[in-house]
Design a protein around this motif. Structure first.
Motif, PDB file in Angstrom:
ATOM      1  N   SER A   1     -13.163  -4.332  28.284  1.00  0.00           N
ATOM      2  CA  SER A   1     -12.975  -2.955  28.762  1.00  0.00           C
ATOM      3  C   SER A   1     -11.668  -2.800  29.530  1.00  0.00           C
ATOM      4  CB  SER A   1     -14.117  -2.558  29.701  1.00  0.00           C
ATOM      5  OG  SER A   1     -15.276  -2.308  28.988  1.00  0.00           O
TER       6      SER A   1
ATOM      7  N   CYS B   1      -9.078  -1.948  26.784  1.00  0.00           N
ATOM      8  CA  CYS B   1      -9.298  -0.794  25.897  1.00  0.00           C
ATOM      9  C   CYS B   1      -8.636   0.452  26.482  1.00  0.00           C
ATOM     10  CB  CYS B   1     -10.790  -0.546  25.716  1.00  0.00           C
ATOM     11  SG  CYS B   1     -11.177   0.889  24.706  1.00  0.00           S
TER      12      CYS B   1
ATOM     13  N   GLY C   1      -9.001   3.463  24.773  1.00  0.00           N
ATOM     14  CA  GLY C   1      -9.754   4.620  24.276  1.00  0.00           C
ATOM     15  C   GLY C   1      -9.065   5.364  23.152  1.00  0.00           C
TER      16      GLY C   1
ATOM     17  N   PRO D   1     -13.653  10.338  23.226  1.00  0.00           N
ATOM     18  CA  PRO D   1     -14.442   9.906  24.386  1.00  0.00           C
ATOM     19  C   PRO D   1     -14.187  10.814  25.590  1.00  0.00           C
ATOM     20  CG  PRO D   1     -13.188   8.075  23.443  1.00  0.00           C
ATOM     21  CD  PRO D   1     -12.752   9.311  22.735  1.00  0.00           C
ATOM     22  N   THR D   2     -15.248  11.249  26.229  1.00  0.00           N
ATOM     23  CA  THR D   2     -15.135  12.137  27.375  1.00  0.00           C
ATOM     24  C   THR D   2     -16.080  11.635  28.458  1.00  0.00           C
ATOM     25  OG1 THR D   2     -15.070  13.865  25.701  1.00  0.00           O
ATOM     26  CG2 THR D   2     -15.082  14.590  27.994  1.00  0.00           C
ATOM     27  N   ALA D   3     -15.611  11.577  29.675  1.00  0.00           N
ATOM     28  CA  ALA D   3     -16.484  11.122  30.757  1.00  0.00           C
ATOM     29  C   ALA D   3     -17.661  12.071  30.893  1.00  0.00           C
ATOM     30  CB  ALA D   3     -15.711  11.057  32.067  1.00  0.00           C
TER      31      ALA D   3
ATOM     32  N   ASN E   1     -17.082   5.105  24.428  1.00  0.00           N
ATOM     33  CA  ASN E   1     -17.412   6.114  25.435  1.00  0.00           C
ATOM     34  C   ASN E   1     -16.609   5.877  26.706  1.00  0.00           C
ATOM     35  OD1 ASN E   1     -19.325   7.900  24.290  1.00  0.00           O
ATOM     36  ND2 ASN E   1     -20.843   6.259  24.367  1.00  0.00           N
ATOM     37  N   LEU E   2     -16.414   6.952  27.450  1.00  0.00           N
ATOM     38  CA  LEU E   2     -15.642   6.881  28.685  1.00  0.00           C
ATOM     39  C   LEU E   2     -16.560   7.090  29.882  1.00  0.00           C
ATOM     40  CD1 LEU E   2     -12.937   6.800  30.187  1.00  0.00           C
ATOM     41  CD2 LEU E   2     -12.691   9.242  29.740  1.00  0.00           C
TER      42      LEU E   2
ATOM     43  N   ASN F   1     -16.717   7.352  34.245  1.00  0.00           N
ATOM     44  CA  ASN F   1     -16.051   7.407  35.550  1.00  0.00           C
ATOM     45  C   ASN F   1     -16.743   6.413  36.464  1.00  0.00           C
ATOM     46  OD1 ASN F   1     -13.905   9.179  35.435  1.00  0.00           O
ATOM     47  ND2 ASN F   1     -15.278  10.973  35.552  1.00  0.00           N
TER      48      ASN F   1
ATOM     49  N   GLU G   1     -11.480   5.143  35.389  1.00  0.00           N
ATOM     50  CA  GLU G   1     -12.012   5.350  34.049  1.00  0.00           C
ATOM     51  C   GLU G   1     -12.169   4.019  33.318  1.00  0.00           C
ATOM     52  OE1 GLU G   1      -9.402   8.241  32.209  1.00  0.00           O
ATOM     53  OE2 GLU G   1     -10.701   9.854  32.970  1.00  0.00           O
TER      54      GLU G   1
ATOM     55  N   TYR H   1     -13.657   2.330  29.572  1.00  0.00           N
ATOM     56  CA  TYR H   1     -14.198   2.565  28.231  1.00  0.00           C
ATOM     57  C   TYR H   1     -15.209   1.484  27.871  1.00  0.00           C
ATOM     58  CZ  TYR H   1     -10.444   5.921  27.535  1.00  0.00           C
ATOM     59  OH  TYR H   1      -9.613   6.999  27.648  1.00  0.00           O
TER      60      TYR H   1
ATOM     61  N   SER I   1     -20.977   1.224  33.535  1.00  0.00           N
ATOM     62  CA  SER I   1     -20.255   1.602  32.318  1.00  0.00           C
ATOM     63  C   SER I   1     -21.167   1.657  31.105  1.00  0.00           C
ATOM     64  CB  SER I   1     -19.084   0.649  32.084  1.00  0.00           C
ATOM     65  OG  SER I   1     -19.511  -0.692  32.200  1.00  0.00           O
TER      66      SER I   1
END
Ligand code: SF4
Ligand code: SF4
Lengths: 414, 288
Positions: free
Chosen positions: B44, B47, B49, B70-72, B87-88, B90, B95, B97, B236
């Motif tokens: 991660s 990455c 994203g 990908p959106t948080a 996927n993202l 927070n 951030e 991924y 995550s």
């Protein structure tokens, strides 16, 4: 019957008792008996027709076109109700055959046939409903013909047991078919196989009744903890005893009304006696079941979960649909009240439905934002399965000596 | 306490296993002695994203290219049209991924569930699906602890869709498409043993960059997909409530008892039958 008279017939099945042509007999038997426009027929016939249309659509456009199943909830009403609950209700057959043939308790003899018939048809239809749920049913032979044995799979075990158990029940029931056809020699051979079939059948039943619960053992993280424990198989086995017997009581009370002309005076009196003793067995099994549940609950220590919506739901099941009908069974056994027993049987059956659905559907992925709710089409197809089974049941009962006494020639042989 | 019961089940099961010679149930491999399975290590911290893995995966296996990014706060899921998603999240370290696909478990629940051996753990490590065997019962979906297998609900000839670690490419001597094309080198293909060593090394060399865990080392008895990440798994998007033992072991206790039941119950029934042969109970007698 003397062997010598029988051996004159080259093919004993080809002629019936009086030497009439068996085909003419069969053709006449296939004509409907009884009234056609009964309320049951008027309700069930259109539903069955609609169900058949929906089944065609299902095979043509895919399972998603008639069901609400999702990627997260791949098993819904058809597995949870038709298969898992239906088979639990069919448990009466192994309990009754156990008492009659293993414990040699002749008292229940008059209900053996109807119970076995019920069990057999339940397996054919409810386990058969599994086929509707298979995405690639043409490969269903793979685990059977042996080119791909997934022997580590609980479902493999269950599927095989369904098949073998249907065979065992067919053998147990076959003397009735032979009596219907007037096949004396066949009847003799077939009734000779009963004990073996019964022993085999009971063994299979203990394994697949519990196996249906074991199916869900790997779904540990998906089933609500109040319903998941490593004892699901034991729970399913124990509850199949009273599920099956409640079904026997329920079915008996309906049959004795619908088919009253078939039942002799003597059996009528016997039947009440039977129902009363069955209620005691139900109550005992439910007591054990309730106790087991309490033990598991205490062991898993889910006290905090009780005060949640799912917790109330759990308490409702355990108290309202196990404890209450159990006490009702005990009470009505004491009072010898047939009506109360029927009420208890119905509450118990609702409780079993509730329990099986809680494990397989309602408690499955209970946290998911979008919950699975069966579509009306799934319901119609489920009803189609149930109604078709009842139609066949009725067809058989009207023709074969199931509720009515065996023909005299068959009685001599006992 | 759970252990006691399991041991009891095992003891009961052993009787069964000895009775049914040639039973194919095998003991779980002792940890550290895994076979040389291939696996994939996803990092991660590397990455970015960019979704290249998603796009090449879709191209390789004939699926439509992804239309969302990908959106948080949004959990994108794999589906019958998509074998992997990124996927993202927070997190406490900004951030992060996380890529999602089949975990290629060492002892896969889906394989144990499958009654036709359509789900199959290859000797190379990837868990693959074989359409000529599958009967579409979806028991693999019920059993997979990661909800990986997807089903084509709207097809009259439905398939089970899931990542197969590009098994066809591996057989040709190539590596999975996502691992080959990842521009950030976040996806490493190799033997599971090497990957664990590599992951340990990364964590050891840069303790302030990596959180101290390798997801998949122990989870569900070990998986072929391994993850290192800057934050603990709970932050995550990983499942953190799963068992650290193999999922098939959950139903093994039951399966082990089957042979003994098959031997003992009929004998028992026959015994009672013989013993009660002469007392035909009649009406009024309540001796169940
Ligand atoms: S993640 Fe699920 S589908 Fe993949 S190998 Fe494990 S059990 Fe099977
Ligand atoms: S759906 Fe196919 S792959 Fe999955 S368990 Fe059933 S037969 Fe096996």
């Amino acid at each position: 019957m003397k062997e010598t008279t029988m051996s004159n017939h080259a093919i004993p099945v080809a002629k019936d008792n009086d030497g009439k042509n068996i085909w003419k007999f069969l053709v006449s038997e296939f004509k409907p008996k009884g009234k056609i426009f009964t309320p049951f027929n008027i309700i069930s016939a259109p539903i069955i027709l609609l169900g058949i249309v929906l089944i065609v659509i299902r095979f043509w456009k895919g399972i998603g076109s008639v069901t609400n199943l999702t990627q997260e909830v791949p098993w819904g009403l058809w597995i949870g109700f038709d298969v898992v609950t239906g088979v639990a209700f069919a448990g009466g057959a192994y309990v009754i055959t156990f008492m009659v043939y293993i414990l040699n308790n002749r008292k229940y003899h008059s209900i053996v046939r109807v119970t076995v018939l019920n069990g057999f048809l339940a397996y054919v239809f409810y386990a058969g409903a599994l086929l509707l749920d298979l995405g690639r049913p043409w490969n269903v032979v793979n685990p059977i013909i042996g080119n791909s044995f997934g022997t580590n799979s609980v479902l493999f075990l269950v599927a095989w047991h369904f098949l073998l158990y249907m065979l065992a029940e067919l053998i147990e029931f076959s003397p009735a078919i032979a009596e219907w056809l007037g096949a004396k020699r066949a009847r003799k051979i077939l009734s000779g196989m009963t004990i073996a079939a019964v022993i085999f059948g009971i063994t299979l039943s203990t394994l697949h009744q519990s196996g249906l619960g074991a199916l869900f053992l790997m779904a540990r993280d998906k089933i609500h903890p109040l319903w998941y424990s490593e004892f699901i198989p034991v729970m399913f086995l124990v509850s199949s005893i009273f599920a099956g017997l409640s079904m026997v009581i329920f079915e008996g009370s309906i049959s004795s009304r619908v088919f009253s002309s078939q039942i002799s005076e003597k059996h009528h009196g016997e039947h009440n006696n039977i129902v009363i003793s069955l209620s005691r067995i139900c109550a005992g099994a439910m007591l054990a079941y309730f106790f087991l549940n309490v033990l598991v609950f205490i062991h898993d220590r889910h006290w905090d979960l009780l005060n949640t919506p799912m917790g109330y739901w759990y308490l409702l099941e355990m108290i309202g649909f196990v404890l209450v009908p159990m006490m009702l069974f005990f009470y009505s056994y004491r009072r010898k009240s047939l009506n109360l027993i029927k009420v208890a049987a119905i509450i118990t059956m609702l409780g079993v439905i509730l329990n099986r659905l809680n494990v397989t559907v309602i408690g499955f992925k209970w946290e998911e934002a979008v919950r699975y709710v069966p579509s009306w089409m799934e319901l119609v197809i489920t009803l189609t399965v149930i109604f078709t089974e009842i139609w066949i049941f009725r067809w058989v009962v009207r023709r074969m000596p199931v509720l009515r006494d065996s023909p005299l020639w068959a009685k001599d042989e006992k | 306490m759970g252990l006691d019961r399991r041991n009891f089940m095992k003891a009961l099961g052993l009787t069964g296993v000895t009775l049914a010679a040639g039973n194919s149930l095998k003991a779980a491999p002792v940890k550290g002695e895994e076979v040389e399975f291939f696996g994939v290590l996803y990092d991660s911290t590397r990455c970015v994203g960019c979704q290249t893995c998603e796009i090449t995966c879709a191209e390789t296996h004939g699926f439509p290219a992804p239309t969302d990014a990908p959106t948080a706060g949004v959990i994108r899921k794999t589906s019958e049209n998509c074998r992997t998603v990124v996927n993202l999240f927070n997190t406490s370290k900004g951030e992060v991924y996380t890529k999602n696909q089949c975990m290629h478990c060492n002892e896969p629940a889906c394989v144990a569930a499958c009654l036709t051996q359509a789900m199959y753990k290859t000797k190379e490590g990837p868990v693959i699906w074989r359409g000529n065997k599958c009967m579409g019962c979806r028991y693999c979906m019920v059993s997979c602890p990661f909800d990986v297998p997807k089903f084509e609900y709207f097809s009259s000839n439905p398939r089970i869709i899931k990542c197969d670690m590009c098994y066809d490419r591996i057989k040709e001597g190539k590596i999975p498409a996502c691992a080959e094309n990842c521009p950030a080198e976040a996806i490493t293909f190799g033997t599971r043993r090497d990957l664990i060593r590599e992951a340990r090394k990364r964590i050891h060399d840069q303790p302030d960059v990596y959180a101290d865990f390798i997801y998949g080392e122990d989870e569900v008895g070990g998986t072929g997909e391994l993850y290192v990440s800057p934050v603990p798994p709970i932050e995550s998007g990983f499942k953190t409530t799963l068992l650290n033992e193999s999922y098939p072991s959950l139903s093994k206790g039951f399966l082990y008892t089957v042979p003994s039941v098959f031997v003992l119950v009929p004998v028992f029934l026959l015994g009672i039958h013989e013993a009660t042969k002469n007392n035909h109970h009649n009406e009024g007698d309540d001796n169940e």
